[in-house]
Design a protein around this motif. Structure first.
Motif, PDB file in Angstrom:
ATOM      1  N   ASN A  50     -42.501 -82.984  24.997  1.00  0.00           N
ATOM      2  CA  ASN A  50     -42.517 -84.422  24.721  1.00  0.00           C
ATOM      3  C   ASN A  50     -42.198 -84.708  23.253  1.00  0.00           C
ATOM      4  OD1 ASN A  50     -43.282 -84.626  27.360  1.00  0.00           O
ATOM      5  ND2 ASN A  50     -45.387 -85.296  26.962  1.00  0.00           N
ATOM      6  N   THR A  51     -42.777 -83.882  22.378  1.00  0.00           N
ATOM      7  CA  THR A  51     -42.497 -84.027  20.949  1.00  0.00           C
ATOM      8  C   THR A  51     -41.017 -83.807  20.665  1.00  0.00           C
ATOM      9  OG1 THR A  51     -44.723 -83.248  20.393  1.00  0.00           O
ATOM     10  CG2 THR A  51     -43.066 -83.177  18.646  1.00  0.00           C
TER      11      THR A  51
ATOM     12  N   GLU B 220     -38.906 -86.753  21.816  1.00  0.00           N
ATOM     13  CA  GLU B 220     -39.070 -87.907  20.933  1.00  0.00           C
ATOM     14  C   GLU B 220     -38.247 -87.741  19.655  1.00  0.00           C
ATOM     15  OE1 GLU B 220     -42.660 -90.210  18.522  1.00  0.00           O
ATOM     16  OE2 GLU B 220     -43.123 -88.948  20.262  1.00  0.00           O
TER      17      GLU B 220
ATOM     18  N   ARG C 207     -34.331 -88.043  19.991  1.00  0.00           N
ATOM     19  CA  ARG C 207     -33.750 -89.372  20.243  1.00  0.00           C
ATOM     20  C   ARG C 207     -33.040 -89.918  19.003  1.00  0.00           C
ATOM     21  NH1 ARG C 207     -38.930 -90.567  22.888  1.00  0.00           N
ATOM     22  NH2 ARG C 207     -38.670 -90.345  25.136  1.00  0.00           N
TER      23      ARG C 207
END
Length: 303
Positions: free
Chosen positions: A70-71, A74, A77
């Motif tokens: 998830n990190t 993020e 992006r």
């Protein structure tokens, strides 16, 4: 008056919204969140980063609860965001975003693996500079290592001639082989012109088996023994080096910016931001006396 008041309120609201809106970070520091006293290393590195990059900086601690994927998603992006990744978890995130972001890693004894970073392994030229200052008569440096340390030994061999030194490397496969190699080496070399370097190697600098034997034999024969492991100077090696974590933080900012500009390669480089530690009791035992101008260049001493 009402129109003017309304206009003023509108300006205030716009200003408040501008402040409340999070600014896009130019540089994100991803680091492993650990408990004291181990967190001090990361805190010192981050202070150095903050000193070098005063604006557009975001700190991103990894607490082990949120998935690293998830990190990574993020961060990826925004490909313009530069990333410094510290510690094991940080390194794992860096592996996932190196195709999208300019990222450098550190706070680990890194080896080259296709990613940019600064290893905690001291650059051999820093060790050789210290060696020439503390034991200028040394002409040959012997190092016993395994395959995992070969990349650093190759750097040392290439650098040694600049210091008038010859590096003689013996590669071993296991602990038994290392013990035998050290015994033969320390019994045969001339202490007047030969020194032994303990690399940051799990086998050839083994704390329980290798280090006590090597320290004892070096003491008996007055051999200059120096080490890449910080704590070895305290235990009896003539000198070793401690990472200067604040300066490392500053250098990481410079490196990631150079990576973005195409001025640095995506590879691991050894650590040059260090402090010298010298065991003065060992120095006296092998007949070394240092003048004040030399002692002033030694931040850490043991007696």
């Amino acid at each position: 008056m009402r129109r003017k008041a309304a206009y003023t309120i509108s300006i205030l609201i716009s200003a408040m919204m501008a402040v409340a809106k999070p600014l896009a970070a130019d540089l994100t520091v991803v680091y492993t969140q650990v408990k004291a006293p181990y967190n001090e290393i990361f805190e010192q590195i981050i202070r150095g980063i903050e000193h070098q990059q005063q604006d557009g900086l975001q700190l991103y601690p990894l607490d082990g609860k949120s998935p690293l994927e998830n990190t990574a998603k993020e961060l990826s992006r925004d490909p313009t965001n530069l990333v410094i990744a510290l510690g094991k978890s940080g390194y794992q995130v860096a592996q996932q975003i190196q195709q999208t972001n300019n990222v450098v890693v550190s706070a680990l004894p890194l080896q080259p693996a296709g990613i940019a970073g600064i290893s905690l392994l001291t650059d051999p030229k820093v060790l050789f500079t210290s060696l020439k200052m503390l034991a200028p008569a040394i002409k040959k440096v012997h190092v016993v290592h395994t395959d995992s340390s070969r990349w650093l030994i190759q750097i040392a061999v290439a650098q040694a001639s600049d210091f008038g030194i010859e590096v003689i490397a013996d590669e071993v496969k296991d602990l038994k082989d290392a013990v035998k190699t050290y015994q033969d080496l320390l019994q045969s070399i001339d202490p007047a012109s030969n020194a032994v370097w303990l690399p940051f190697d799990a086998i050839t600098a083994n704390e329980q088996v290798i280090l006590p034997q090597v320290l004892e034999l070096a003491w008996e024969r007055n051999i200059v023994l120096f080490s890449s492991k910080p704590e070895h100077a305290k235990r009896g090696a003539l000198f070793s080096t401690f990472p200067d974590h604040f300066e490392l933080g500053r250098e990481l900012v410079i490196l990631v910016q150079q990576l973005q500009q195409g001025k640095a390669a995506a590879t691991v480089i050894p650590l040059q931001q260090v402090q010298l530690a010298v065991n003065l009791r060992t120095a006296a035992h092998i007949g070394m006396e240092y003048k004040q101008e030399v002692l002033r260049q030694i931040p850490i001493t043991f007696r």
